[in-house]
Design a protein around this motif. Structure first.
Motif, short mmCIF file in Angstrom:
data_model
loop_
_atom_site.label_atom_id
_atom_site.label_comp_id
_atom_site.label_asym_id
_atom_site.label_seq_id
_atom_site.Cartn_x
_atom_site.Cartn_y
_atom_site.Cartn_z
N LYS A 261 4.77 13.90 14.12
CA LYS A 261 4.89 11.85 14.45
C LYS A 261 4.59 11.60 13.32
CE LYS A 261 6.57 12.67 19.84
NZ LYS A 261 5.76 12.65 20.92
N GLN A 262 3.33 11.83 12.79
CA GLN A 262 3.06 10.88 11.67
C GLN A 262 3.02 11.94 10.29
OE1 GLN A 262 -1.84 10.93 12.67
NE2 GLN A 262 -1.41 9.88 10.78
N GLY A 263 3.47 10.41 9.56
CA GLY A 263 4.16 10.74 8.90
C GLY A 263 2.86 10.51 6.98
N PRO A 264 3.13 10.92 5.89
CA PRO A 264 2.17 11.14 4.66
C PRO A 264 1.82 10.01 4.48
CG PRO A 264 4.14 11.86 3.78
CD PRO A 264 4.03 11.84 6.18
N ARG A 265 2.35 8.67 4.56
CA ARG A 265 1.96 7.40 4.58
C ARG A 265 2.27 6.11 5.04
NH1 ARG A 265 1.12 9.31 -0.86
NH2 ARG A 265 2.61 10.73 -1.71
N VAL A 266 2.09 7.04 6.84
CA VAL A 266 1.97 5.69 6.92
C VAL A 266 0.72 5.01 7.62
CG1 VAL A 266 3.80 6.95 8.89
CG2 VAL A 266 1.66 6.80 9.34
N LEU A 267 1.13 3.77 8.41
CA LEU A 267 -0.37 2.81 8.39
C LEU A 267 -1.33 3.78 9.02
CD1 LEU A 267 -2.23 0.31 7.16
CD2 LEU A 267 -0.94 -0.77 9.11
N PRO B 207 0.69 -1.35 -0.36
CA PRO B 207 0.01 -0.10 0.22
C PRO B 207 0.51 1.90 -0.06
CG PRO B 207 -0.80 -1.54 1.45
CD PRO B 207 0.47 -1.97 0.63
N ILE B 208 1.91 1.31 0.46
CA ILE B 208 3.03 2.85 0.84
C ILE B 208 2.96 3.00 -0.90
CG2 ILE B 208 5.28 3.31 1.79
CD1 ILE B 208 4.91 1.93 3.75
N VAL B 209 4.24 1.88 -1.77
CA VAL B 209 4.27 1.80 -3.32
C VAL B 209 3.42 2.24 -4.04
CG1 VAL B 209 5.33 0.85 -4.97
CG2 VAL B 209 6.47 0.32 -2.56
N ASP C 295 -6.63 6.40 7.23
CA ASP C 295 -7.33 7.90 7.60
C ASP C 295 -8.35 7.89 5.71
OD1 ASP C 295 -8.79 9.75 9.01
OD2 ASP C 295 -7.08 11.05 8.23
N ILE C 296 -7.27 8.15 4.97
CA ILE C 296 -8.08 8.73 4.51
C ILE C 296 -8.71 8.28 3.25
CG2 ILE C 296 -6.66 9.16 1.51
CD1 ILE C 296 -5.71 11.36 3.57
N TYR C 297 -8.40 6.59 3.52
CA TYR C 297 -8.85 5.79 2.72
C TYR C 297 -10.48 5.27 3.01
CZ TYR C 297 -5.14 5.70 -0.75
OH TYR C 297 -4.12 6.19 -2.13
#
Length: 308
Positions: free
Chosen positions: A151-157, A134-136, A162-164
């Motif tokens: 502390k929360q990156g743009p691609r972490v689980l 999912p990251i790639v 949240d986005i999806y």
């Protein structure tokens, strides 16, 4: 990606002792077997690696030496079982789903070789495929997204959930079982976005820290292209995307390292005012050296780095 609804999936996650895959030891492993028309089959085990768990790793997943000593099983026993079951399922047609596959699959490869058991590559005839990360995939589908917080990156689980549109519980996160299930759900949701008509897709938000950002037309074209790919085609596409993404990250870290060296060269370098100038300079140079080290260690291989 309509195949996601009809193809058996294995969603894999590990918790380990280090962020560096060549030296990490598995202490928690889970595989969520998602078979169409059947209940979720979630398998999880704690693993005793026989080495201390560093405090910085415990801060991430909460697992301590005492807990693992009381609940963990021998590494060779657990990992041989899990690799056997995963290989059997993949030979039968399942796709492997792993958030940050290059890390987890490299960890399992090195662990297997260290323990003297067959790695997944040997069990599958030399190639672990098809794998979906999912990251790639998200980096290709939505190229730009800001960090949620320091502390929360743009691609972490958590961000992808949240986005999806996948429910998230902080108190359960960073356990292998929970993360494996959430990863599978995120992939299902991503597949759903790929199937949306373009007018609906263009209304989807892509960044929570900037709620006005939505799917761009050029990104929508990628959603449509990915949606039409078979598991094998998607695997091959991710090989190239992951290499490009890794090269980009290495360049970014090298740039950050150069910036810190430049700051360290100033007469009054920035930093913690409680430290004197020489101490602040040493901190910046240490941070620069770590960034250079990490950049040099980035592998462009995917879904795992080949053992030397």
């Amino acid at each position: 990606m309509k195949w996601v609804a009809t193809t058996p999936l294995i969603s894999l996650d590990t918790e380990t002792t280090s962020k560096y895959p060549d030296e990490a030891r598995v202490i928690d492993i889970a595989a969520a077997y998602v078979t169409p028309g059947q209940p979720l089959d979630l398998r999880q085990a704690y693993v005793n690696p026989g080495v201390p768990i560093p405090p910085e790793s415990t801060e991430v997943h909460g697992l301590t030496d005492e807990f693992i000593e009381a609940n963990g099983k021998p590494s060779a026993e657990v990992l041989d079982l899990y690799l056997t079951e995963i290989a059997e399922a993949m030979r039968a047609g399942a796709a492997l789903v792993v958030q940050n596959a290059r890390y987890d699959l490299t960890v399992l490869d090195r662990e297997a070789r260290r323990l003297g058991i067959p790695p997944l590559t040997d069990r599958l005839g030399g190639s672990v495929r098809p794998v979906v990360d999912p990251i790639v995939l998200d980096k290709r589908l939505i190229k730009y997204r800001s960090r949620v917080s320091e502390k929360q990156g743009p691609r972490v689980l958590k961000t992808l959930a949240d986005i999806y549109g996948v429910a998230w519980e902080d108190d359960k996160a960073h356990g292998a079982a929970y993360d494996a299930v959430i990863t599978a759900r995120v992939l299902w949701k991503m597949a759903g976005w790929c199937a949306l008509p373009r007018p609906q897709l263009l209304q989807r938000q892509t960044c929570r820290s900037a709620t006005w950002k939505k799917v761009r037309p050029e990104d929508a074209a990628w959603f449509e292209a990915v949606g039409a790919m078979s598991p094998g085609e998607l695997h091959e596409a991710q090989v190239g995307w992951a290499a490009e993404q890794a090269e980009g990250l290495a360049v970014h870290w090298q740039s950050q390292a150069a910036e810190k060296r430049e700051l360290a060269g100033r007469d009054d370098p920035p930093g913690d005012e409680a430290l004197d100038a020489d101490e602040r300079r040493r901190v910046l140079l240490d941070e620069s050296a770590q960034l250079e080290h990490d950049a040099a260690g980035i592998s462009t291989e995917w879904p795992l780095a080949v053992a030397a």
